[in-house]
Design an enzyme around this catalytic site. Structure first.
Site, PDB file in Angstrom:
ATOM      1  CD  GLU A 232      -1.793   2.292   1.640  1.00 55.98           C
ATOM      2  OE1 GLU A 232      -1.366   3.160   0.818  1.00 55.98           O
ATOM      3  OE2 GLU A 232      -1.964   2.515   2.836  1.00 55.98           O
ATOM      4  CB  CYS A 266      -2.329   6.329   2.185  1.00 61.89           C
ATOM      5  SG  CYS A 266      -0.821   5.974   3.098  1.00 61.89           S
TER       6      CYS A 266
END
Length: 447
Positions: A232, A266
């Site tokens: 990720e 994020c």
């Protein structure tokens, strides 16, 4: 200063330093995790493991104030958001305790030809290596460790160098919950030690949340050694506004989408793409809210984080963009701002801004909005705001991202898969998919 240290971003004070692991300690961690996999994971039942992970959830809840204070000190997270992160982490562990039996149930296969039966049995694969970031010190660990410990994998975990105290607190929770030695092992490792660990034959998989550069380095080593990875790697999520019957509410959603964790998420909304008929009003309202947010805004995670963001903003302005902001940077404190006029010719256009600065763009059509949303190397999350239900479905289908949220922000849930495409990485965490990444789907065919 030691590689692993707590540095209060509010003051820059070095609170405590932690010794970096020796090579002997790393070997001990790997050997311990491998032994725990051979022994504990093979002899414990699923009921045993769900009871343990449920205790981990309970200990997070019992210690929530102390845990929140730690990450407020380590990376500047406001206490209310830090408490929310601890609670969400507890909910993740509880979710896998509640649902593991269903997720890991045997899966019969209907045979097309021949007598007998076939079934898929899900089981652990071995020792896993986790490499975690600083922005969500508990949550990131929970979504990796929760499903995999419940499955029966064992874990060696390297946390971010600026999060050694929370890493220590998490290790203590797993110890106090009753996990045997080696089931979960925290290491204060160097990058070089981690590279060797990835290549070690005892390690069967790696999960990393971090930068593109870190993800590429980990994937390269893992690939050479035939190890599965889940990555990720961040994003620059679009927030598309095509229509609104309450622009003030849409602006509030935009603020929430951008400024959670001081903009250091994020999957935060980072690029606001607004229909021309709403653009002027949206920009005016949004900019006023952003400037007002300077009062009481927390510092970024570190002085280095503020310096990196400043370089990106200065480059965009030098390339012709316009910045509206009040105040000046003071150490790790970064004044919130709005960038307009960022063009594809500027490197900042396709970069992730990890902090309280938003880019706003005007578009003349739905197609132009989608094209601009997809015109980046990332593909993590995205947001679509419109009063037209069919348009919402149409645009959601066209966006190149792992997640699309329509007319809502902050809607992450323990049951919802998290992950992206393109340079945002691959693999999924959370929900049913989170427990299905590092698993042996063993076929048993009986004639």
């Amino acid at each position: 200063m030691s590689l692993y240290a707590v540095v209060d971003p509010k003051s820059g004070e070095v609170v405590r330093e932690y010794p970096t692991a020796t090579d002997e300690q790393i070997e001990e961690a790997l050997a311990s995790a491998a032994a725990a996999f051979r022994n504990w994971s093979k002899t414990s039942t699923l009921a045993d493991r769900t009871a343990l992970i449920r205790r981990v959830a309970a200990l997070h809840t019992e210690r929530r104030e102390k845990l929140a204070e730690i990450i407020n000190r380590e990376m500047g997270k406001p206490l209310d958001q830090a408490l929310g992160e601890v609670d969400f982490s507890a909910a993740i562990y509880e979710y896998y305790a509640d649902n593991a039996e269903k997720f890991l149930a045997d899966e019969p296969i209907e045979l097309l030809d021949g007598d007998g039966s076939a079934v898929i049995k899900r089981g652990p694969v071995g020792v896993l290596l986790g490499i975690m970031p600083w922005n969500y010190p508990y949550y990131q660990v929970a979504r990796f460790a929760g499903p995999n410990l419940t499955l029966g994998n064992t874990i060696v975990l390297k946390h971010a160098p600026q999060c050694p105290e929370s890493a220590e607190a998490i290790q203590q929770i797993f110890d106090d919950a009753g996990y045997p030695a080696g089931a979960y092992v925290n290491v204060y490792a160097t990058n070089e030690q981690i590279a060797d660990a990835i290549a070690d034959p005892r390690v069967q998989g790696v999960s990393l949340t971090g930068s593109e550069r870190a993800g590429a380095a980990v994937a390269e080593i893992a690939g050479r050694n035939l190890k599965k990875v889940v990555l990720e790697l961040g994003g620059s999520d679009p927030f598309i506004v095509l229509s609104s019957d309450d622009l003030d509410a849409t602006v509030e959603a935009a603020m929430a989408g951008r400024f959670e964790n001081t903009g250091q998420a994020c999957n935060a909304a980072k690029r606001f793409i607004v229909s021309a008929d709403l653009y002027d009003d949206f920009l005016d309202k949004f900019t006023k809210k952003v400037v007002e947010a300077a009062d009481g805004l927390a510092p970024l995670s570190s002085l280095g984080a503020a310096q990196r963001l400043a370089e990106q903003i200065d480059r965009a302005v030098a390339d012709g963009a316009n910045l509206v902001s009040e105040g000046k940077r003071d150490g790790a404190y970064f004044p919130p701002g709005v960038l307009t006029g960022v063009t594809p010719d500027s490197a900042t256009y396709r970069e992730e801004l990890f902090g309280p600065v938003a880019m706003v763009f005007k578009v003349g059509s739905e197609d132009e909005a989608v094209e601009l949303a997809n015109d980046i190397p990332f593909g993590l999350g995205s947001y679509v705001f419109t009063t037209d239900e069919e348009q919402a479905k149409r645009v959601a289908d066209k966006i190149d991202a792992g997640m699309v949220f329509v007319n809502v922000v902050g809607a992450d849930g323990v049951e919802l898969p998290f992950g992206g495409v393109k340079r945002s990485g691959f693999g999924r965490e959370l929900g049913r998919f989170g427990i299905d990444e590092f698993v042996n789907k063993k076929l048993i065919r009986i004639g």
